[in-house]
Write an enzyme that holds these catalytic residues in place. Structure first.
Site, short mmCIF file in Angstrom:
data_model
loop_
_atom_site.label_atom_id
_atom_site.label_comp_id
_atom_site.label_asym_id
_atom_site.label_seq_id
_atom_site.Cartn_x
_atom_site.Cartn_y
_atom_site.Cartn_z
N CYS A 1 0.81 -1.22 0.00
CA CYS A 1 0.00 0.00 0.00
C CYS A 1 0.85 1.27 0.00
O CYS A 1 0.57 2.22 -0.73
CB CYS A 1 -0.91 0.02 1.21
SG CYS A 1 -1.46 -1.58 1.79
N ASP B 1 -3.51 -2.47 7.53
CA ASP B 1 -4.60 -3.29 8.03
C ASP B 1 -4.63 -4.68 7.40
O ASP B 1 -5.01 -5.65 8.06
CB ASP B 1 -5.93 -2.59 7.77
CG ASP B 1 -6.09 -1.36 8.66
OD1 ASP B 1 -5.08 -0.95 9.27
OD2 ASP B 1 -7.19 -0.82 8.74
N ASP C 1 -5.20 2.50 4.81
CA ASP C 1 -6.42 2.96 5.49
C ASP C 1 -6.20 4.06 6.52
O ASP C 1 -6.92 5.07 6.53
CB ASP C 1 -7.09 1.78 6.21
CG ASP C 1 -7.50 0.69 5.25
OD1 ASP C 1 -7.04 0.71 4.09
OD2 ASP C 1 -8.24 -0.20 5.66
N LYS C 2 -5.25 3.89 7.41
CA LYS C 2 -5.08 4.86 8.49
C LYS C 2 -4.13 5.99 8.11
O LYS C 2 -4.14 7.06 8.72
CB LYS C 2 -4.56 4.18 9.77
CG LYS C 2 -5.44 3.05 10.23
CD LYS C 2 -6.87 3.48 10.44
CE LYS C 2 -7.82 2.32 10.62
NZ LYS C 2 -7.94 1.40 9.49
N GLU D 1 -10.79 -3.79 13.69
CA GLU D 1 -11.72 -4.17 12.62
C GLU D 1 -11.97 -5.67 12.70
O GLU D 1 -11.09 -6.42 13.09
CB GLU D 1 -11.09 -3.87 11.25
CG GLU D 1 -11.01 -2.41 10.93
CD GLU D 1 -10.40 -2.16 9.55
OE1 GLU D 1 -9.95 -3.11 8.90
OE2 GLU D 1 -10.39 -0.99 9.15
N SER E 1 -13.79 -3.44 8.54
CA SER E 1 -12.98 -3.02 7.40
C SER E 1 -13.90 -2.46 6.33
O SER E 1 -15.09 -2.78 6.26
CB SER E 1 -12.25 -4.24 6.84
OG SER E 1 -11.86 -4.00 5.52
FE1 FES Z 1 -3.49 -1.08 2.85
FE2 FES Z 1 -5.90 -2.12 2.11
S1 FES Z 1 -4.99 -0.25 1.54
S2 FES Z 1 -4.48 -2.91 3.56
#
Ligand code: FES
Length: 572
Positions: free
Chosen positions: A54, A86, A128-129, A449, A475
């Site tokens: 990511c 995540d 995500d974070k 999550e 999630s």
């Molecule tokens: Fe990083 Fe989904 S964007 S785990």
């Protein structure tokens, strides 16, 4: 007159006057020329690391941002923040670190910028974070800022279908449910992430990328370009030039992040069936601007916004599919055309949202995005719930959900692990409400999550047969009748803490209610004997987080926000 007045910029504290010679000496030690220090100093904040696909594209893109900054008369300094991904942290104790890391990202950027007196920020994030963490830092410091999402990975392909990591989580459920063998699960595992980049469905990262454009802090069309697309270089360079322009025009994040632009952000989440996590992150970003915009405000926008884009996890399409028909700008245009956005909000281009999208055409002959007058449903893909089990509220994603109401007996679990273990051994029944408690912001701590559990339930083909209720969260990849963010959480004695196995719970997503069907006298009796749980984390970052974190409805924030600000970083 020079384009930039250094005597008014924060970097004057490290560059102007003879007493700043030691600071200049340190910066010259990085390879700069003396004249570089006469220019504005720009923090290029990334969450790059090698620990997940990511965030991996961010370092390369940051080099283009720096080129753009230099071209426009600035001196860039790239730095990184730690991050937690995540997709790797989910489903085990590591997930307690995830939401906490949002604050770590925001604080890392805040402290580096404060400590080194940077004049502006270009922030790059890819998970995500990290997206909300970077945005929070920009608004907190309120120096001119541009946000850039690193882009999603290309989806994998297996047997003629597109797959991503969420399919692998669901594959675990299919495996434990006996639907596929170990070889098939391994084929899925190998196929799911063929390139670097963030998760490709409308999960949390992609949702917050759409938010960044709708809220006006990212360049139009920058979000959904895939991470490995060559166009990213030009987009990143443009971010560098744009931030210099924002300094010259003194346009700040709090000029852009307003009540109306936050409503625009919530609308794009609703229109794309985006992640329920946005209901945590938007209030947290609002807090940095000193605006009250909590769970109730977010779900209010969800209720009045049509669901237009058929995106995974509940729909059929990935981010790249929307990108191929025009990306986030066509979704914004569809909402603008329907009157669902405030078009007069200022953006980082210096123009309004409506001006940025005036020439965008929503393409016909495609079935990814519908016009606002013909939506998949008249209200958003995510709804808010309230009731005797959730006096502070709760949230549920309903996009494409067939079963939107269920009344059934509670089966209580005191942690996600306990529930996941029960699900994996099929120790639950259709019609039940699985309750996972003590997983809230304070109780977890860290509000985990429940993707591994919800994916396992879905993979076992039970996604429409049970409900899952938690004071934790889900999630962006979660499917099924899953109610999260329930507050007050168990750790502070919310009604969820008083539940017993077999208590009847009534959930109605259409009515927006979640009630505990137990006589109030009985609940009062249970409250008299309830004791707070002793934390299993009395040290370290998790303990410190639990001491300060607020409730989910307010975004699980750890500081008072801009309303309490006395000294502005940008102007002092
Ligand atoms: Fe990083 Fe989904 S964007 S785990």
């Amino acid at each position: 007159m020079p384009r930039f007045d250094k005597t008014r910029l924060p970097s004057r504290h490290v560059t102007e006057g003879p007493e700043k010679a030691p600071m200049r000496a340190m910066m010259l030690g990085t390879g700069l020329a003396p004249e570089d220090l006469d220019k504005p100093l720009i923090g290029i904040a990334t969450t790059w690391s090698e620990s997940s696909p990511c965030n991996m594209p961010l370092h390369d893109q940051a080099q283009f941002v720096k080129t753009g900054v230099r071209e426009a008369g600035g001196t860039p300094f790239e730095f990184t923040s730690a991050s937690v991904t995540d997709g790797i942290a989910n489903g085990h104790r590591g997930m307690k670190a995830s939401l906490v890391s949002r604050e770590l990202v925001a604080e890392s950027i805040e402290l580096v910028v404060r400590g080194h007196c940077y004049d502006a920020i270009v922030g790059l994030a890819g998970c995500d974070k990290t997206l909300p963490g970077v945005m929070m830092a920009m608004v907190r410091l309120n120096v001119p800022s541009v946000f850039l999402y690193g882009g999603s990975l290309l989806p994998g392909h297996l047997d003629g279908r597109q797959v991503g990591v969420v399919d692998v989580f669901e594959g675990v459920g299919s495996y434990t449910g006996g639907k596929i063998g170990r070889d098939e699960l391994q084929r899925l595992e190998v196929a799911a992430c063929p390139t670097i980049g963030a998760c490709p469905g409308q999960y949390t990262a992609s949702t917050m990328a759409a938010v960044s454009e709708a809220m006006g802090i990212a360049l139009p069309g920058s979000g959904f370009v895939p991470a490995v697309d060559a166009k990213r270089g030009a987009i990143a360079a443009s971010c560098g030039r744009t931030v210099m322009d924002l300094i010259a025009r003194n346009i700040r994040p709090r000029d852009i992040v307003t009540r109306k632009s936050l409503e625009n952000a919530a609308a794009i989440v609703a229109a794309s069936g985006g992640s329920t996590n946005s209901a945590l992150h938007l209030p947290a970003i609002a807090n940095e601007a000193g605006i009250k915009f909590d769970l109730a405000d977010v779900v209010d926008v969800f209720r009045r916004t049509p669901y237009l884009a058929d995106m995974k996890p509940t729909g059929r399409y990935m981010a790249i599919d929307l990108y191929r028909i025009g990306g986030v700008p066509v979704l914004i245009k569809a909402l603008l055309d329907g009157g669902y956005l405030h078009g007069d909000c200022l953006t980082v281009t210096g123009k309004t949202l409506a001006e940025n999208h005036a020439d965008v055409v929503v393409p016909s002959g495609q079935d990814i995005l519908r016009p606002a007058k013909n939506p998949f449903s008249p209200s958003g893909g995510v709804v808010g719930l309230k009731g005797s089990l959730a006096p502070e509220g709760a949230i549920c994603k309903v996009a494409h959900l067939k079963r939107r109401a269920l009344t059934g007996p509670a089966r209580i679990f005191e942690s996600e692990e306990d529930c996941l273990a029960a699900v994996l051994r099929r120790d639950y029944k259709a019609g039940e409400v699985l309750v996972i408690r003590y997983e809230g912001p304070r109780g977890g701590p860290g509000m985990r999550e429940m993707l591994a559990t919800t994916s396992a339930i879905y993979g076992q083909g039970m996604g429409e047969d049970v409900a899952l209720v938690t004071d934790g969260r889900f999630s962006g990849g979660t499917r099924g009748l899953c109610v999260g963010h329930l507050g007050p959480e168990a750790a502070v004695g919310g009604p969820i803490a008083l539940l017993k196995n077999g208590d009847m719970i009534a959930i109605d997503a259409d009515a927006g209610t979640i009630d505990l069907l137990v006589p109030s006298a009985e609940l009062e009796e249970r409250r008299r004997t309830w004791q707070p749980r002793t934390t299993l984390h009395p040290t370290g970052a998790l303990w410190r987080y639990a001491q300060t974190v607020g409730n989910a409805a307010g975004g699980a924030v750890v500081h008072p926000g801009a309303t309490a600000e006395k000294v502005s970083y940008a102007d002092s």
